[in-house]
Design an enzyme around this catalytic site. Structure first.
Site, mmCIF file in Angstrom:
data_model
loop_
_atom_site.group_PDB
_atom_site.id
_atom_site.type_symbol
_atom_site.label_atom_id
_atom_site.label_comp_id
_atom_site.label_asym_id
_atom_site.label_seq_id
_atom_site.Cartn_x
_atom_site.Cartn_y
_atom_site.Cartn_z
ATOM 1 N N ARG A 1 2.176 84.041 64.133
ATOM 2 C CA ARG A 1 3.165 84.434 63.408
ATOM 3 C C ARG A 1 2.646 85.664 62.700
ATOM 4 N NH1 ARG A 1 6.962 80.503 59.873
ATOM 5 N NH2 ARG A 1 8.231 82.348 60.235
ATOM 6 N N VAL B 1 -1.364 90.090 64.766
ATOM 7 C CA VAL B 1 -2.191 90.066 66.073
ATOM 8 C C VAL B 1 -1.524 89.212 66.928
ATOM 9 C CG1 VAL B 1 -4.232 89.889 67.306
ATOM 10 C CG2 VAL B 1 -4.048 90.958 65.343
ATOM 11 N N TYR C 1 -15.093 88.474 53.942
ATOM 12 C CA TYR C 1 -14.732 88.341 54.994
ATOM 13 C C TYR C 1 -15.515 88.547 56.397
ATOM 14 C CZ TYR C 1 -11.330 89.431 58.858
ATOM 15 O OH TYR C 1 -10.464 89.653 60.098
ATOM 16 N N TRP D 1 -5.370 105.133 45.936
ATOM 17 C CA TRP D 1 -6.712 104.794 45.735
ATOM 18 C C TRP D 1 -7.834 105.322 46.310
ATOM 19 C CZ3 TRP D 1 -8.759 99.031 44.616
ATOM 20 C CH2 TRP D 1 -7.904 98.578 43.708
ATOM 21 N N ARG E 1 -11.129 106.769 58.980
ATOM 22 C CA ARG E 1 -10.637 105.601 59.437
ATOM 23 C C ARG E 1 -10.152 105.755 60.925
ATOM 24 N NH1 ARG E 1 -13.320 104.142 55.996
ATOM 25 N NH2 ARG E 1 -13.195 102.589 54.565
#
Length: 309
Positions: free
Chosen positions: A13, A16, A137, A203, A210
């Site tokens: 869900r 990805v 992470y 920010w 990126r």
């Protein structure tokens, strides 16, 4: 991979996982084992093991993860490392015990050092310090890669790893506290336009670069790798193209139709200064992205308009 093969998409869900389901169904794979997190907590070892024993999936796409942008990573570091380690440990070990034919672990290019040479090759893994804002992470995902390699070496499993760059697309998370930069900017510019705001403050300095890749491209790459890749080393998945956060903000403002001023709060962190992935490995295997950023932004904004609460 046979079209009637039993396939488990963990995290179906999410951004990805939902794209993987769409891609698999487009390609004629209909025998999918799917469970919502409320039905199966992959952090629970016993529950995960019981699921694998009952369903006996032949192929596994491990897309379940706790993910988020700088704010979420900075606010919940313990959850980012604990949840991701537990999910990976349980799914990988249960896959081994259940005799899964092949598994694909989806990670992120944030596994690489903060100041890795650009574009970042897969060989840069563990060659320098990580970006502090997403270190928990990243460490969890690095552990996942090493776990795949260790099981391959000791048990002869076929566990492979794909490392997508910054993802975006349908079913993204647009929550301003936990989302990544691209969906957050879409929502902020949309709300600023609706409120008639004169400016939007972002920010950081806007100078970091990126790379972005549409989630449907990542799903296609994941299925491609499941079919064609047998190596133990991670494989970068991206567009190989980059732009500054400031240019991204201007592109999103144009798509949304916000004509006010874009300001930058330089007291806030930028994160990694540049993070362009070297995608030569997957190009050599025969896969390239198809969805360019301008079209992807339009499609993602259209999805947001149709699905926002």
């Amino acid at each position: 991979m046979e079209n009637n093969a039993r396939i488990f998409v963990a995290g179906h869900r999410g951004l990805v996982g939902s794209a993987l389901v769409r891609e698999l169904e487009r390609e004629g794979y209909g025998n999918l084992a799917l469970r919502k997190s409320s039905e199966l907590d992959l952090r629970d070892q016993a529950a995960t093991r019981a699921f694998f024993e009952a369903e006996r999936p032949e192929y596994v796409f491990l897309a379940a993860a706790k993910v988020g942008g700088i704010v979420a990573n900075d606010s919940f570091p313990a959850e980012f490392i604990y949840d991701n380690l537990m999910i990976q440990n349980n799914v990988l070990h249960s896959s081994y015990l259940a005799g899964v034919k092949k598994l694909l672990l989806l990670g992120s290019t944030c596994i690489y050092p903060k100041l890795a040479p650009q574009p970042i090759k897969e060989e840069a893994l563990l060659t320098g310090p990580l970006e502090p804002t997403n270190e928990p992470y990243a460490i969890a995902k690095i552990a996942g890669i090493k776990m795949c390699q260790s099981y391959n070496r000791q048990y002869g499993t076929r566990f492979i790893c794909a490392m997508p760059t910054n993802l975006y697309g349908p079913n993204d998370n647009f929550d301003l506290t936990t989302s990544h930069v691209l969906p957050a900017l879409i929502r902020r510019f949309h709300e600023a336009k609706g409120a008639g705001a004169e400016s939007v403050t972002i920010w950081g300095t806007g100078t970091p670069y990126r790379e972005f890749v549409h989630v449907d491209d990542v799903a296609a790459a994941s299925l491609f790798l499941m079919r064609h890749y047998e190596g133990w080393d991670p494989v970068n998945v991206g567009s190989g193209q980059e732009l500054s956060i400031a240019d991204l903000a201007r592109a999103i403002a144009a798509v949304v139709g916000f004509s006010g001023e874009i300001r930058f709060d330089t007291s806030k962190p930028d994160g990694t200064p540049r993070k362009l992935s070297d995608v030569s490995r997957i190009h050599e295997l025969g896969w390239r992205h198809k969805i360019e950023l301008d079209q992807g932004l339009r499609d993602t904004y259209a999805w947001y308009l149709a699905n926002r609460c």
